[in-house]
Design an enzyme around this catalytic site. Sequence first.
Site, PDB file in Angstrom:
ATOM      1  N   HIS A  11     -10.129   4.232   9.963  1.00 25.81           N
ATOM      2  CA  HIS A  11     -10.581   4.103   8.444  1.00 25.81           C
ATOM      3  C   HIS A  11     -11.337   2.659   8.519  1.00 25.81           C
ATOM      4  O   HIS A  11     -10.912   1.663   8.464  1.00 25.81           O
ATOM      5  CB  HIS A  11      -9.195   4.151   7.393  1.00 25.81           C
ATOM      6  CG  HIS A  11      -9.534   3.953   6.136  1.00 25.81           C
ATOM      7  ND1 HIS A  11     -10.735   4.527   5.592  1.00 25.81           N
ATOM      8  CD2 HIS A  11      -9.415   2.896   5.168  1.00 25.81           C
ATOM      9  CE1 HIS A  11     -10.663   4.293   4.318  1.00 25.81           C
ATOM     10  NE2 HIS A  11     -10.100   3.119   4.080  1.00 25.81           N
ATOM     11  N   ASP A 124      -8.470   6.658   0.880  1.00 30.41           N
ATOM     12  CA  ASP A 124      -8.064   5.713   0.322  1.00 30.41           C
ATOM     13  C   ASP A 124      -8.434   5.348  -1.068  1.00 30.41           C
ATOM     14  O   ASP A 124      -8.513   4.109  -1.653  1.00 30.41           O
ATOM     15  CB  ASP A 124      -8.179   4.520   1.096  1.00 30.41           C
ATOM     16  CG  ASP A 124      -7.014   3.312   0.816  1.00 30.41           C
ATOM     17  OD1 ASP A 124      -6.382   3.659  -0.044  1.00 30.41           O
ATOM     18  OD2 ASP A 124      -7.163   1.954   1.076  1.00 30.41           O
TER      19      ASP A 124
END
Length: 902
Positions: A11, A124
């Site tokens: 990520h 996220d």
Amino acid sequence: MKRVYIVPHSHWDREWYMPFEQHHMRLIELIDNLIKLFKTDPEYKYFHLDGQTIILDDYLQVRPENREIIQNLINQGKLQIGPFYILQDAFLTSSESNARDMLIGHRDSKSWGKHMVHVGYFPDTFGNMGQAPQMLKQVGLDTAMFGRGVKPTGFSNSTSPEDKFSTEFSEMKWVGPDNSSVLGILFANWYDNGKEIPTDPIKAKAFWDKKLTDAEKSASTDDLLFLNGSDHEPVQMDLSKAIRTANELYPDIEFIHGNYDMYIEQLKKDLPKKIDEIDGELTSQETNGWTTLANTASNRIYLKQWNTKVSKQLENIAEPLATIASQKTDFEYPHDQLRYAWKWLMQNHPHDSICACSVDDVADEMITRFKKSNQVGKFVADAALNKIKGQLNTNKIPHNLGEIPFTVFNTGTSNKTGTVIAEIPIKKIKFNPNKDSSEKIYQALKNENTPKYTVYDDQNKTIPAEVLDSKVKFNFDLPKDKFRRAYIEKVIHVKILMENMKPVSWKTFKLVPLNIDSKVLQKNSMIHDGILENEFLAIKFSKNGTLSVTDKQTGHLFKDQLCYEDTGDLGNEYVYRAPKNSRPIFSSDFPNKIVIKENNSFVGKVEIKVKMRIPVSMNKKLKEEQEEHLDYRLRTAQRSGRFTDFTIQTEVTLEKGSRRIGIRTSFDNNSMDHRVRALFSTGLQTKEHYADSIFEVVKRPNSVSDKWKNPENPQHTHSFVNVHDKKVGVTISNFGLNEYEVDNTGKQIAITLLRSIGEMGDWGYFPTPGAQCLGQSVVDLGIAFHGSNEESRLQTFHDAFAAQVPFTIIKDEWNDGKIETSGCFVNVPSKEIKITAIKLQEDGNNVITRQYNLTNHESHKGFVIGGYVPYKSNILEKQFDRETANLKLQPYEIHTSVWRKK
């Protein structure tokens, strides 16, 4: 047999607890290692590049020689790319920014080949917008994956077995307000549940026994997903061995080195016939309220103001002007320049960037990006205006005795009433810096008498205007075919009133010397006996500094408008937290001074100045608790016993013909660890309210869940928040003030103007002195009122939209041209729709408009572009069937049209 899909990824927050280039260099290492791994390990099959194509740009910026290697890996499907340009924060970026992220991301993905990942990827995002299902469906995606919104997710991205979420399984049906639906997949054990998989059999057995048990608790099928990576996680170089070990340990389970498309294809085959349904926004409203991260809307407000400014510069100024110029002159629409500007802007849109939950270096670099994008937007707008100026048929306006023409544009897509200050050159003298005396030219112009002027429109009617001052200054031209030309000019500043100017329209005026036409505008006043009023509103200034406003159309009196509240803040960039047992400090408890600043026939302006006394900071204990990395909910620090002056100056402006009161608030912040809000009393009792969100006027409940523990209930908005009952309503508008709160009863609306905090928060202690936002701040708000009918309510929404887009002015020449001196590019008779884009097709020269339904009922699109035929399209701007001009928009529908010339 159970199937375990292991998807390697990292990520990639481009910036966060380190500046961009620190993360950037680690990205280079990560992809270098990936290239090595793909070359040396034939069993290593896929790596997901976090759903954002910008990673490829960032890598090739440093390793351009590896472009062919990257292309080959993408062609083989090993590097999984797209579908977005960046992973943006949904709520703090505009509707068009969200659409362009999809459009540019798809375009960039397709430029690399056919292996784009078919997943709406929001791992996220700090909450998910309600219109995501509709937007995803429009770009050909029917699956969304996300980490937040339906389950508590704490700091350090931690979850626990006790956490409950709003569905039985991690797989669900996600339905938008227009009834579009996609398959939603929650990362119930976060997007790092498969990181650092052991290769040692004993350690691997312990690892998988726990991980499989955790995943099975929320899975609706035997298809389990494990994400091999985390934030900035380096590549696991021995993953193939780890997968072989797992398959040997569990012969009844198939462990697969997979990708998202493979997993989703199998999952859809195995899903139960009925899964739970979730609707609209996913903002963790069924949790304890501490980790919704909505307070990121109020930290470093200067970044939010910049974001609004640049978004409007591109969406509502540069693109509409470039579109008009391309359709009415030989101006070539600058696709590449605008795309370049959009990319600079969107690089500030990841959640750790625009949410401002990063270290100070990140915020500093964001300002540079905003300025770059804004500069390109201004360049495009100026180039378009120059083309339009040369084609305006100003010679049709009577002139022969020294009149000066100028044109005002409303490039926004809502009707706009307001004053505009035009800078008009009345004389200029060219000079050669190497030969001529600029000082003599300057002094000669300065000493020359300045004529008195009035203003006429192109129908030779006088309009409300006021000449403010004159000034001599240096300027220059940059001809396309010659060297730069310097000159010194004398300019005057003229304030004029534009009443109810149509969307995407222009109107030409002439500045007339009074010695030619002696008509002088009669100077009446809008302030009498301490009351500021126009035909719609009457404002009385109370002794405690608040406003009492009578809406003349309904006769309703709204008391106690605009009180300022100051409280302590021992939280961080993510979360506001008031000290225990502390009381707010209110501006109404301090003496104030009220001064009339402007009073004529078309504008009245009153300044309210109040000097509050507030603590200089939290006490020393807060610093110790921060360094201990003590959870903000457990901190016991209090506000300091030392006080300082906090002076707030408020300009209250009312213009002729306007239903909106303008509020400009300025203050010099020399205190730390506190929050300042503007409070507005509605005097109403309601259970819900309305706010401007992404392609939606969203209805939100005032009350919170029974599980809610946070004493605050912060929410996001872009342009306005509205509270109304069956008779009357209040709309509070803003510019870059994205956080508000409505109390449980609907009686009060609070808008956050400042939040001063000294640390980033999350997984460690990262000091952020820049987030204290010390120094001068200026913020803009507005209040409008409406009656019981929907049209009057929608008008206040459009007034809020219009307030964010300034008028544009050009000084014309007298010439013959093909463009009428007053015109309207788009005819928009309906208030039920909002146009968010007027541009040219990304890979073509047809006009694109994008619009959405502001209401919860069927609405006529109700607008036309004269001389064009509309065709139905989508966010990707692909042309479909021809449609009629009286197209009906369904409730909450987002609609894109391609307009072709007849």
